[in-house]
Design an enzyme around this catalytic site. Structure first.
Site, PDB file in Angstrom:
ATOM      1  N   SER A 252     -53.585 -59.404 -42.832  1.00 37.21           N
ATOM      2  CA  SER A 252     -53.280 -58.195 -42.069  1.00 37.21           C
ATOM      3  C   SER A 252     -54.202 -58.048 -40.864  1.00 37.21           C
ATOM      4  O   SER A 252     -55.301 -58.621 -40.825  1.00 37.21           O
ATOM      5  CB  SER A 252     -53.427 -56.976 -42.982  1.00 37.21           C
ATOM      6  N   VAL A 255     -57.763 -56.425 -41.735  1.00 37.70           N
ATOM      7  CA  VAL A 255     -58.736 -57.360 -42.320  1.00 37.70           C
ATOM      8  C   VAL A 255     -59.157 -58.382 -41.264  1.00 37.70           C
ATOM      9  O   VAL A 255     -60.341 -58.713 -41.138  1.00 37.70           O
ATOM     10  CB  VAL A 255     -58.157 -58.044 -43.581  1.00 37.70           C
ATOM     11  N   GLY A 256     -58.209 -58.837 -40.458  1.00 41.45           N
ATOM     12  CA  GLY A 256     -58.528 -59.805 -39.403  1.00 41.45           C
ATOM     13  C   GLY A 256     -59.585 -59.254 -38.451  1.00 41.45           C
ATOM     14  O   GLY A 256     -60.521 -59.958 -38.059  1.00 41.45           O
ATOM     15  N   GLU A 273     -54.034 -65.581 -37.933  1.00 36.10           N
ATOM     16  CA  GLU A 273     -52.633 -65.161 -37.778  1.00 36.10           C
ATOM     17  C   GLU A 273     -52.489 -63.853 -38.538  1.00 36.10           C
ATOM     18  O   GLU A 273     -52.811 -63.796 -39.726  1.00 36.10           O
ATOM     19  CB  GLU A 273     -51.669 -66.207 -38.348  1.00 36.10           C
ATOM     20  N   CYS A 307     -44.212 -62.398 -41.902  1.00 33.82           N
ATOM     21  CA  CYS A 307     -44.728 -62.068 -40.560  1.00 33.82           C
ATOM     22  C   CYS A 307     -43.689 -62.408 -39.502  1.00 33.82           C
ATOM     23  O   CYS A 307     -43.770 -61.942 -38.372  1.00 33.82           O
ATOM     24  CB  CYS A 307     -46.021 -62.815 -40.295  1.00 33.82           C
ATOM     25  N   GLU A 406     -46.379 -52.433 -38.541  1.00 26.82           N
ATOM     26  CA  GLU A 406     -45.805 -53.444 -39.424  1.00 26.82           C
ATOM     27  C   GLU A 406     -45.632 -52.839 -40.812  1.00 26.82           C
ATOM     28  O   GLU A 406     -46.600 -52.414 -41.432  1.00 26.82           O
ATOM     29  CB  GLU A 406     -46.733 -54.660 -39.523  1.00 26.82           C
TER      30      GLU A 406
HETATM   31  P1  NDP Z   1     -54.658 -59.004 -46.355  1.00 27.22           P
HETATM   32  O1  NDP Z   1     -55.219 -58.984 -44.991  1.00 27.22           O
HETATM   33  O2  NDP Z   1     -54.819 -57.816 -47.191  1.00 27.22           O
HETATM   34  O3  NDP Z   1     -55.299 -60.219 -47.187  1.00 27.22           O
HETATM   35  C1  NDP Z   1     -55.256 -61.534 -46.709  1.00 27.22           C
HETATM   36  C2  NDP Z   1     -56.364 -62.317 -47.374  1.00 27.22           C
HETATM   37  O4  NDP Z   1     -57.622 -61.817 -46.937  1.00 27.22           O
HETATM   38  C3  NDP Z   1     -56.374 -62.203 -48.891  1.00 27.22           C
HETATM   39  O5  NDP Z   1     -56.818 -63.420 -49.440  1.00 27.22           O
HETATM   40  C4  NDP Z   1     -57.401 -61.109 -49.119  1.00 27.22           C
HETATM   41  O6  NDP Z   1     -57.970 -61.137 -50.411  1.00 27.22           O
HETATM   42  C5  NDP Z   1     -58.417 -61.455 -48.057  1.00 27.22           C
HETATM   43  N1  NDP Z   1     -59.300 -60.364 -47.674  1.00 27.22           N
HETATM   44  C6  NDP Z   1     -59.104 -59.026 -47.817  1.00 27.22           C
HETATM   45  N2  NDP Z   1     -60.170 -58.348 -47.326  1.00 27.22           N
HETATM   46  C7  NDP Z   1     -61.053 -59.272 -46.858  1.00 27.22           C
HETATM   47  C8  NDP Z   1     -62.322 -59.199 -46.229  1.00 27.22           C
HETATM   48  N3  NDP Z   1     -62.915 -58.017 -45.966  1.00 27.22           N
HETATM   49  N4  NDP Z   1     -62.957 -60.340 -45.881  1.00 27.22           N
HETATM   50  C9  NDP Z   1     -62.365 -61.534 -46.114  1.00 27.22           C
HETATM   51  N5  NDP Z   1     -61.168 -61.674 -46.720  1.00 27.22           N
HETATM   52  C10 NDP Z   1     -60.506 -60.548 -47.079  1.00 27.22           C
HETATM   53  O7  NDP Z   1     -53.140 -59.426 -46.187  1.00 27.22           O
HETATM   54  P2  NDP Z   1     -52.060 -59.578 -47.310  1.00 27.22           P
HETATM   55  O8  NDP Z   1     -52.479 -60.558 -48.340  1.00 27.22           O
HETATM   56  O9  NDP Z   1     -51.683 -58.213 -47.739  1.00 27.22           O
HETATM   57  O10 NDP Z   1     -50.848 -60.280 -46.494  1.00 27.22           O
HETATM   58  C11 NDP Z   1     -49.987 -59.561 -45.730  1.00 27.22           C
HETATM   59  C12 NDP Z   1     -50.361 -59.649 -44.261  1.00 27.22           C
HETATM   60  O11 NDP Z   1     -50.414 -61.008 -43.855  1.00 27.22           O
HETATM   61  C13 NDP Z   1     -49.317 -59.019 -43.365  1.00 27.22           C
HETATM   62  O12 NDP Z   1     -49.925 -58.148 -42.451  1.00 27.22           O
HETATM   63  C14 NDP Z   1     -48.672 -60.183 -42.616  1.00 27.22           C
HETATM   64  O13 NDP Z   1     -48.184 -59.923 -41.361  1.00 27.22           O
HETATM   65  C15 NDP Z   1     -49.770 -61.168 -42.595  1.00 27.22           C
HETATM   66  N6  NDP Z   1     -49.220 -62.495 -42.469  1.00 27.22           N
HETATM   67  C16 NDP Z   1     -49.242 -63.101 -41.240  1.00 27.22           C
HETATM   68  C17 NDP Z   1     -48.692 -64.333 -41.044  1.00 27.22           C
HETATM   69  C18 NDP Z   1     -48.776 -64.977 -39.707  1.00 27.22           C
HETATM   70  O14 NDP Z   1     -48.711 -66.191 -39.653  1.00 27.22           O
HETATM   71  N7  NDP Z   1     -48.925 -64.223 -38.628  1.00 27.22           N
HETATM   72  C19 NDP Z   1     -48.038 -65.063 -42.145  1.00 27.22           C
HETATM   73  C20 NDP Z   1     -48.070 -64.362 -43.395  1.00 27.22           C
HETATM   74  C21 NDP Z   1     -48.651 -63.112 -43.531  1.00 27.22           C
HETATM   75  P3  NDP Z   1     -57.387 -60.142 -51.573  1.00 27.22           P
HETATM   76  O15 NDP Z   1     -56.045 -60.650 -51.887  1.00 27.22           O
HETATM   77  O16 NDP Z   1     -58.313 -60.283 -52.694  1.00 27.22           O
HETATM   78  O17 NDP Z   1     -57.368 -58.759 -50.981  1.00 27.22           O
END
Ligand code: NDP
Length: 509
Positions: A252, A255-256, A273, A307, A406
């Site tokens: 997301s 988080v990014g 991404e 996404c 989103e």
């Molecule tokens: P999140 O951002 O919640 O999590 C993504 C990953 O980051 C997970 O492994 C999560 O762990 C980890 N994470 C969470 N917090 C932190 C932190 N503070 N520091 C480091 N790592 C962390 O996304 P989602 O898993 O909910 O996925 C959905 C999102 O991904 C959507 O916004 C979507 O658009 C995006 N996405 C983008 C794509 C692209 O190519 N543009 C493709 C696919 C998805 P944990 O699971 O333990 O929270």
């Protein structure tokens, strides 16, 4: 043992799930893969099937900070060994991983669908595609090359070399639990790096399945390591750690942005991404059947949790009525069901939190004045899961929150447009910029759209979702940060350039 009992009690209290302690010895906890060994951490989580919340898929350990440090040290040593390994061996290993994924795509795809909720066809297809990332990058191993330049000075030659980046942290989301990781892990290994993979905690079974295949390979211990754990704790510690040379993240935007701040403190190379708000334009000369198919596949494939999803559909007013009638009808006909049933077309959403967020967006859309033409309801089916009927909002405009944020949901918002230029302006009026698409019979209009759309990928007469594995993937604006993923372009992130000047001395006459 005392610690294990304590952890179990804490876990039971935390999750509200009561586990009889007397049953503990029977419980299998899936382990992390650190330093070439399967190891337990102190805590664990469970993994619930979103199609049937009474189905607990298993228990998964969580790495602690000491294990993370150990993994990083091991990764550094392993990377140095791996960088010296001949290319043919690297090719063989990546190729074997890829072929095993392809051969096992049916079995592993079923595991993936069970934990993520996408249909069986999508789950199996994702594992197959993950295999293709490995076979593709196996071939890229043999295509690594540098460049030479003449110098502006006499008797000097210049060589440009690519070297591995070092230790790469891969952080992946739940919606493509294997493919997203595969398109990062395969190039990382191909270009000589070691990998620490932190998968999403919602989809650990897919992570274990991929790790089991990689773990069989004859590679230095610690070259590839799986560290499951929560993003906010383990993920955060990983991205803050100065031993990490590169971070490849998909997830997301929120988080990014946090990761970017942390990575900048150590000047760690980063590639991300993130979210999207993709628009598909239906032109006045569109083939309406193609437009409807593309919209249904684009908006609702993967339960809309992509996404690349077409969450905004911009329709020329001259074909609006015909398109809307067919689109709403096709959406209403979609069969929502258990991801593991062959005839299901839309599986459940991934979690209770996601379902609640979707239902809140439905309420918000209605509050903002949009007309809910179909769907948007929580469904009670035979198995108790997170089911929602796919929704279409009509009479929306691009200032509404439902068209700006989103939602990551099976919700499509339709907008009416008066002209091609107006449609294009709507497409570009977003902070994101991953995908866009146009349905038109006009080559001139398609070309104009291709040039003017401010997105990383453009689709013509195709759904916005559905990309190849050998060409770059990524976006602009808030959708992406850093260099592109996939294809040969991935080497920009996974390698570091070195420019070497060689003075050959003055030749004796
Ligand atoms: P999140 O951002 O919640 O999590 C993504 C990953 O980051 C997970 O492994 C999560 O762990 C980890 N994470 C969470 N917090 C932190 C932190 N503070 N520091 C480091 N790592 C962390 O996304 P989602 O898993 O909910 O996925 C959905 C999102 O991904 C959507 O916004 C979507 O658009 C995006 N996405 C983008 C794509 C692209 O190519 N543009 C493709 C696919 C998805 P944990 O699971 O333990 O929270």
């Amino acid at each position: 043992m005392a610690q294990k009992l304590l952890t179990t009690v804490v876990h039971a209290i935390d999750t509200g799930i009561f586990i009889f302690l007397t049953e503990m010895h029977k419980m299998k906890i899936n382990k992390n893969f650190i330093g070439g060994k399967w190891v337990l951490g102190e805590k664990y989580i469970d993994n619930i099937n979103p199609s049937d919340i009474n189905d607990n898929i298993g228990f998964y350990t969580q790495a602690d900070i000491d294990q993370l440090e150990l993994a990083l040290d091991t990764a550094k040593t392993a990377q140095k060994q791996w960088a010296k390994v001949g290319l043919e061996k690297r090719y063989d290993i990546l190729s074997k991983i890829g072929h095993e994924l392809i051969n096992e795509s049916s079995r592993i795809g079923t595991i993936l669908s069970r934990e993520e909720g996408k249909t069986l066809a999508e789950g199996k297809g994702e594992v197959y595609r993950s295999g293709q990332f490995f076979t593709y990058y196996a071939a890229e191993v043999l295509r690594q090359k540098g460049e030479t330049f003449a110098s502006v000075r006499e008797n000097i030659d210049i060589g440009i070399y690519r070297e591995p980046l070092g230790v790469v942290a891969v952080i992946s989301p739940w919606n493509f639990p294997m493919a997203t990781a595969a398109w990062k892990i395969a190039p990382a290994l191909a270009f000589g790096n070691s990998v620490l993979w932190k998968p999403a905690n919602l989809t650990p079974a897919s992570a274990i399945a991929l790790t089991e295949i990689i773990a069989k390979q004859n590679v230095p211990e610690g070259l590839f390591q799986l560290i499951m754990g929560s993003g906010s704790e383990l993920g955060d510690a990983l991205v803050r750690n100065p031993k990490v040379d590169g971070i490849s993240f998909t997830g997301s935007l929120d988080v990014g942005q946090k990761i970017l701040v942390e990575a900048s403190k150590n000047m760690t190379k980063i590639q991300m991404e993130m979210g999207s708000k993709n628009a598909l334009v239906v032109s006045e000369d569109a083939d309406i059947d193609i437009a409807v198919d593309a919209s249904v596949i684009g908006a609702f494939g993967g339960t809309g949790q992509k996404c690349t999803a077409s969450s905004r559909i911009v329709v020329d007013e001259r074909v609006y009525d015909e398109f809307v009638e067919k689109f709403v009808s096709a959406t209403s006909d979609l069969r929502v069901g258990n991801a593991l049933c062959e005839d299901t077309q839309i599986g459940p959403v991934v979690s209770q939190t996601q379902l609640q967020s979707n239902l809140d967006y439905i309420k918000l859309g209605v509050y903002e004045g949009a007309e809910l033409a179909c769907g948007g309801k929580q469904l009670s089916l035979l198995s108790d899961g997170y089911y929602q009927s796919p929704a279409v909002f009509l009479k929306t405009n691009n200032t509404m929150q439902i068209n700006r944020e989103e939602m990551f949901a099976p919700i499509a918002c339709v907008m009416k447009s008066g002209s091609h230029d107006e449609s294009l302006a709507i497409v570009n009026d977003t902070s994101f910029g991953l995908m866009s698409g146009i349905i038109t019979k006009s080559l001139a209009r398609a070309e104009h759209f291709r040039k003017e759309a401010k997105t990383g990928c453009v689709m013509v007469n195709l759904p916005t979702a559905g990309t190849d594995y050998h060409v770059p993937f990524g976006g602009r604006g808030s959708s992406s940060f850093g260099s592109r993923e996939q294809g040969q372009y991935a080497q920009e992130f996974y390698t570091s350039l070195k420019t070497v000047y060689k003075f050959s001395g003055v030749a004796e006459s």
